[in-house]
Scaffold this motif. Sequence first.
Motif, PDB file in Angstrom:
ATOM      1  N   GLU A  16      -6.341 -14.985  -9.173  1.00  0.00           N
ATOM      2  CA  GLU A  16      -6.912 -15.238 -10.494  1.00  0.00           C
ATOM      3  C   GLU A  16      -7.160 -13.927 -11.241  1.00  0.00           C
ATOM      4  OE1 GLU A  16     -10.361 -17.561  -9.756  1.00  0.00           O
ATOM      5  OE2 GLU A  16      -9.261 -19.418  -9.395  1.00  0.00           O
ATOM      6  N   GLN A  17      -7.325 -12.840 -10.472  1.00  0.00           N
ATOM      7  CA  GLN A  17      -7.566 -11.521 -11.061  1.00  0.00           C
ATOM      8  C   GLN A  17      -6.319 -10.646 -11.082  1.00  0.00           C
ATOM      9  OE1 GLN A  17     -10.616 -11.130 -12.310  1.00  0.00           O
ATOM     10  NE2 GLN A  17     -11.221 -13.114 -11.438  1.00  0.00           N
ATOM     11  N   ASP A  18      -5.410 -10.877 -10.135  1.00  0.00           N
ATOM     12  CA  ASP A  18      -4.238 -10.012  -9.969  1.00  0.00           C
ATOM     13  C   ASP A  18      -3.151 -10.355 -10.995  1.00  0.00           C
ATOM     14  OD1 ASP A  18      -2.731  -8.075  -8.066  1.00  0.00           O
ATOM     15  OD2 ASP A  18      -1.370  -9.775  -8.272  1.00  0.00           O
ATOM     16  N   ASP A  19      -2.477  -9.323 -11.517  1.00  0.00           N
ATOM     17  CA  ASP A  19      -1.440  -9.559 -12.520  1.00  0.00           C
ATOM     18  C   ASP A  19      -0.040  -9.177 -12.029  1.00  0.00           C
ATOM     19  OD1 ASP A  19      -1.706  -6.826 -12.444  1.00  0.00           O
ATOM     20  OD2 ASP A  19      -2.095  -6.562 -14.592  1.00  0.00           O
ATOM     21  N   THR A  20       0.127  -9.083 -10.699  1.00  0.00           N
ATOM     22  CA  THR A  20       1.457  -8.814 -10.139  1.00  0.00           C
ATOM     23  C   THR A  20       2.391  -9.974 -10.482  1.00  0.00           C
ATOM     24  OG1 THR A  20       0.411  -7.664  -8.288  1.00  0.00           O
ATOM     25  CG2 THR A  20       2.724  -8.282  -8.027  1.00  0.00           C
ATOM     26  N   PRO A  21       3.634  -9.686 -10.889  1.00  0.00           N
ATOM     27  CA  PRO A  21       4.590 -10.765 -11.170  1.00  0.00           C
ATOM     28  C   PRO A  21       4.739 -11.706  -9.979  1.00  0.00           C
ATOM     29  CG  PRO A  21       5.465  -8.664 -11.902  1.00  0.00           C
ATOM     30  CD  PRO A  21       4.214  -8.353 -11.139  1.00  0.00           C
ATOM     31  N   ARG A  22       4.880 -13.007 -10.261  1.00  0.00           N
ATOM     32  CA  ARG A  22       4.922 -14.008  -9.192  1.00  0.00           C
ATOM     33  C   ARG A  22       6.106 -14.958  -9.355  1.00  0.00           C
ATOM     34  NH1 ARG A  22      -1.045 -16.323 -10.187  1.00  0.00           N
ATOM     35  NH2 ARG A  22      -2.137 -14.328 -10.433  1.00  0.00           N
ATOM     36  N   SER A  34      -5.387 -23.616  -5.646  1.00  0.00           N
ATOM     37  CA  SER A  34      -6.373 -24.237  -4.755  1.00  0.00           C
ATOM     38  C   SER A  34      -5.826 -24.426  -3.348  1.00  0.00           C
ATOM     39  CB  SER A  34      -6.806 -25.597  -5.311  1.00  0.00           C
ATOM     40  OG  SER A  34      -5.689 -26.483  -5.424  1.00  0.00           O
ATOM     41  N   ARG A  35      -4.489 -24.434  -3.193  1.00  0.00           N
ATOM     42  CA  ARG A  35      -3.883 -24.652  -1.883  1.00  0.00           C
ATOM     43  C   ARG A  35      -3.963 -23.421  -0.982  1.00  0.00           C
ATOM     44  NH1 ARG A  35      -0.171 -28.195  -0.652  1.00  0.00           N
ATOM     45  NH2 ARG A  35      -0.960 -27.683   1.422  1.00  0.00           N
ATOM     46  N   ILE A  36      -4.398 -22.279  -1.535  1.00  0.00           N
ATOM     47  CA  ILE A  36      -4.545 -21.085  -0.692  1.00  0.00           C
ATOM     48  C   ILE A  36      -6.015 -20.684  -0.554  1.00  0.00           C
ATOM     49  CG2 ILE A  36      -2.212 -20.178  -0.957  1.00  0.00           C
ATOM     50  CD1 ILE A  36      -3.217 -18.364  -3.178  1.00  0.00           C
ATOM     51  N   LYS A  37      -6.902 -21.609  -0.903  1.00  0.00           N
ATOM     52  CA  LYS A  37      -8.343 -21.464  -0.698  1.00  0.00           C
ATOM     53  C   LYS A  37      -8.869 -20.122  -1.241  1.00  0.00           C
ATOM     54  CE  LYS A  37      -8.540 -25.490   1.212  1.00  0.00           C
ATOM     55  NZ  LYS A  37      -9.219 -26.625   0.557  1.00  0.00           N
ATOM     56  N   LEU A  38      -9.502 -19.310  -0.394  1.00  0.00           N
ATOM     57  CA  LEU A  38     -10.140 -18.079  -0.859  1.00  0.00           C
ATOM     58  C   LEU A  38      -9.142 -17.089  -1.446  1.00  0.00           C
ATOM     59  CD1 LEU A  38     -12.791 -17.452   1.942  1.00  0.00           C
ATOM     60  CD2 LEU A  38     -13.176 -18.334  -0.365  1.00  0.00           C
ATOM     61  N   MET A  39      -7.892 -17.145  -1.009  1.00  0.00           N
ATOM     62  CA  MET A  39      -6.895 -16.230  -1.575  1.00  0.00           C
ATOM     63  C   MET A  39      -6.666 -16.493  -3.051  1.00  0.00           C
ATOM     64  SD  MET A  39      -3.839 -15.558   1.195  1.00  0.00           S
ATOM     65  CE  MET A  39      -3.111 -14.266   0.181  1.00  0.00           C
ATOM     66  N   GLY A  40      -6.924 -17.725  -3.476  1.00  0.00           N
ATOM     67  CA  GLY A  40      -6.727 -18.062  -4.882  1.00  0.00           C
ATOM     68  C   GLY A  40      -7.537 -17.180  -5.813  1.00  0.00           C
ATOM     69  N   GLU A  41      -8.739 -16.784  -5.372  1.00  0.00           N
ATOM     70  CA  GLU A  41      -9.597 -15.924  -6.184  1.00  0.00           C
ATOM     71  C   GLU A  41      -8.942 -14.565  -6.427  1.00  0.00           C
ATOM     72  OE1 GLU A  41     -13.252 -15.673  -4.083  1.00  0.00           O
ATOM     73  OE2 GLU A  41     -13.659 -17.840  -4.170  1.00  0.00           O
ATOM     74  N   VAL A  42      -8.198 -14.075  -5.436  1.00  0.00           N
ATOM     75  CA  VAL A  42      -7.498 -12.796  -5.577  1.00  0.00           C
ATOM     76  C   VAL A  42      -6.475 -12.878  -6.706  1.00  0.00           C
ATOM     77  CG1 VAL A  42      -6.034 -11.096  -4.432  1.00  0.00           C
ATOM     78  CG2 VAL A  42      -7.827 -12.273  -3.134  1.00  0.00           C
ATOM     79  N   ALA A  98      -2.332  -5.608  -4.025  1.00  0.00           N
ATOM     80  CA  ALA A  98      -2.516  -4.682  -5.149  1.00  0.00           C
ATOM     81  C   ALA A  98      -1.340  -3.713  -5.282  1.00  0.00           C
ATOM     82  CB  ALA A  98      -3.816  -3.910  -4.969  1.00  0.00           C
ATOM     83  N   GLU A  99      -0.754  -3.337  -4.149  1.00  0.00           N
ATOM     84  CA  GLU A  99       0.353  -2.375  -4.155  1.00  0.00           C
ATOM     85  C   GLU A  99       1.719  -3.031  -4.338  1.00  0.00           C
ATOM     86  OE1 GLU A  99      -0.088  -0.374  -0.444  1.00  0.00           O
ATOM     87  OE2 GLU A  99      -1.748   0.917  -1.141  1.00  0.00           O
ATOM     88  N   SER A 100       1.779  -4.359  -4.274  1.00  0.00           N
ATOM     89  CA  SER A 100       3.069  -5.049  -4.338  1.00  0.00           C
ATOM     90  C   SER A 100       3.627  -5.050  -5.757  1.00  0.00           C
ATOM     91  CB  SER A 100       2.920  -6.485  -3.840  1.00  0.00           C
ATOM     92  OG  SER A 100       2.110  -7.237  -4.725  1.00  0.00           O
ATOM     93  N   GLU A 101       4.935  -5.201  -5.821  1.00  0.00           N
ATOM     94  CA  GLU A 101       5.624  -5.300  -7.111  1.00  0.00           C
ATOM     95  C   GLU A 101       6.026  -6.737  -7.433  1.00  0.00           C
ATOM     96  OE1 GLU A 101       7.589  -0.888  -6.386  1.00  0.00           O
ATOM     97  OE2 GLU A 101       8.832  -2.683  -6.257  1.00  0.00           O
ATOM     98  N   LEU A 102       5.929  -7.596  -6.425  1.00  0.00           N
ATOM     99  CA  LEU A 102       6.300  -9.004  -6.592  1.00  0.00           C
ATOM    100  C   LEU A 102       5.599  -9.827  -5.520  1.00  0.00           C
ATOM    101  CD1 LEU A 102       8.148 -11.130  -8.004  1.00  0.00           C
ATOM    102  CD2 LEU A 102       9.873 -10.616  -6.260  1.00  0.00           C
ATOM    103  N   VAL A 103       5.064 -10.978  -5.923  1.00  0.00           N
ATOM    104  CA  VAL A 103       4.450 -11.929  -4.993  1.00  0.00           C
ATOM    105  C   VAL A 103       5.237 -13.231  -5.071  1.00  0.00           C
ATOM    106  CG1 VAL A 103       2.403 -13.308  -4.448  1.00  0.00           C
ATOM    107  CG2 VAL A 103       2.149 -10.913  -5.142  1.00  0.00           C
ATOM    108  N   ILE A 104       5.564 -13.802  -3.909  1.00  0.00           N
ATOM    109  CA  ILE A 104       6.308 -15.062  -3.872  1.00  0.00           C
ATOM    110  C   ILE A 104       5.477 -16.111  -3.144  1.00  0.00           C
ATOM    111  CG2 ILE A 104       8.455 -16.219  -3.229  1.00  0.00           C
ATOM    112  CD1 ILE A 104       9.828 -13.493  -3.217  1.00  0.00           C
ATOM    113  N   PHE A 105       5.140 -17.195  -3.841  1.00  0.00           N
ATOM    114  CA  PHE A 105       4.430 -18.321  -3.257  1.00  0.00           C
ATOM    115  C   PHE A 105       5.450 -19.324  -2.719  1.00  0.00           C
ATOM    116  CE2 PHE A 105       0.906 -17.726  -6.681  1.00  0.00           C
ATOM    117  CZ  PHE A 105       0.323 -16.709  -5.930  1.00  0.00           C
ATOM    118  N   VAL A 106       5.253 -19.798  -1.499  1.00  0.00           N
ATOM    119  CA  VAL A 106       6.173 -20.793  -0.943  1.00  0.00           C
ATOM    120  C   VAL A 106       5.412 -22.013  -0.431  1.00  0.00           C
ATOM    121  CG1 VAL A 106       8.043 -19.198  -0.352  1.00  0.00           C
ATOM    122  CG2 VAL A 106       6.214 -19.595   1.309  1.00  0.00           C
TER     123      VAL A 106
END
Length: 342
Positions: A112-118, A102-110, A88-96
């Motif tokens: 789906e709601q979060d609008d941090t740039p990725r 679906s590949r991050i299981k329960l984290m995917g739900e986070v 929530a506090e981040s300014e950027l999220v990087i998926f690697v």
Amino acid sequence: MNIQDKSQIDLFKTKIHNSQKVVIVPHNNPDGDALGAALGLFNTLQNMHKEVSVISPNEFPDFLNWMHGVESVLIYDKNVKQSKKLIAESELVIFVDFNALSRIKLMGEVFEQDDTPRIMIDHHPFPEANVAEVQISVPEASSTCELLFHVLCEAGFKEQVTREAAECIYAGIMTDTGSLNYNSSRPETYLIVAELLRMGIDKDRIHHMIFHNNSFDRMRLLGHALGEKMERIPAQKAAFIALSQDELKRFNFKPGDTEGFVNQALWIEGVNLSALFTEKKDLVKISFRSRGGFPANKFSEQYFNGGGHYNAAGGESKLSLSDTVERFKVVLKEFCLANGFD
């Protein structure tokens, strides 16, 4: 390396420059490539004086514990509240090393709601649309770590890649190619390996820590898998190993203990497809490796809700372990007949 849309590199560079608080996320059950990419980027961005966090959906194998920065990795399923706060506090999220939530299981739900740039950096085919605003996807890359190093260089960040970051990146390339035994026919892969060596990485130490640092229980499990559980299907030039939860428990299984088991059968003359079936609590996890022109990804996608690379793919089954194996035998024969592999 063919990054078709060069504007994605420019966007990557801009977002890195404009962000101070960064979260890096590898896929569920992170392997050497996923964790290597996450920590390679973590060490590089720290060297650029960013506030960086790596959040893994769940635990990673013990044989990766030597990587620099590994003690800072936050495990989501054990630290949900803290992880959500960092995101929530981040300014950027990087998926690697993954291209679908679906590949991050329960984290995917986070997310789906979060609008941090990725940003997504990945080498698996068929990326899911809108996973991230910046999607750098190159399926022909040997590994996400190879792609990451290329991206960092193209973005002008090569000088910020520390020796510790280079070691993590090298580890990812080695684990995803089986020490350059597969997915490694492009000259660019070897040029990047050479560059990492010039950075002063200790290649021999890395290989020892990854490949020659097995627990006694893991070696006993491997012996059991090869001596008691491996079966051949000569007509379809295939072999497989199926391990139950009880068997894993008997050998004190830890995450990562079956890493590489699926490759073993490909050492057998006349075997072009190898499969590993591992029984979990609510599903059977499946790994496929192939050679001789057999499309492991197409087979997995068609029958086992999976996918991946041409010669290295994964899938899953909601059937019991025994029923999954029986279905595998039936559909393998069907697939081989339909595609001319008989």
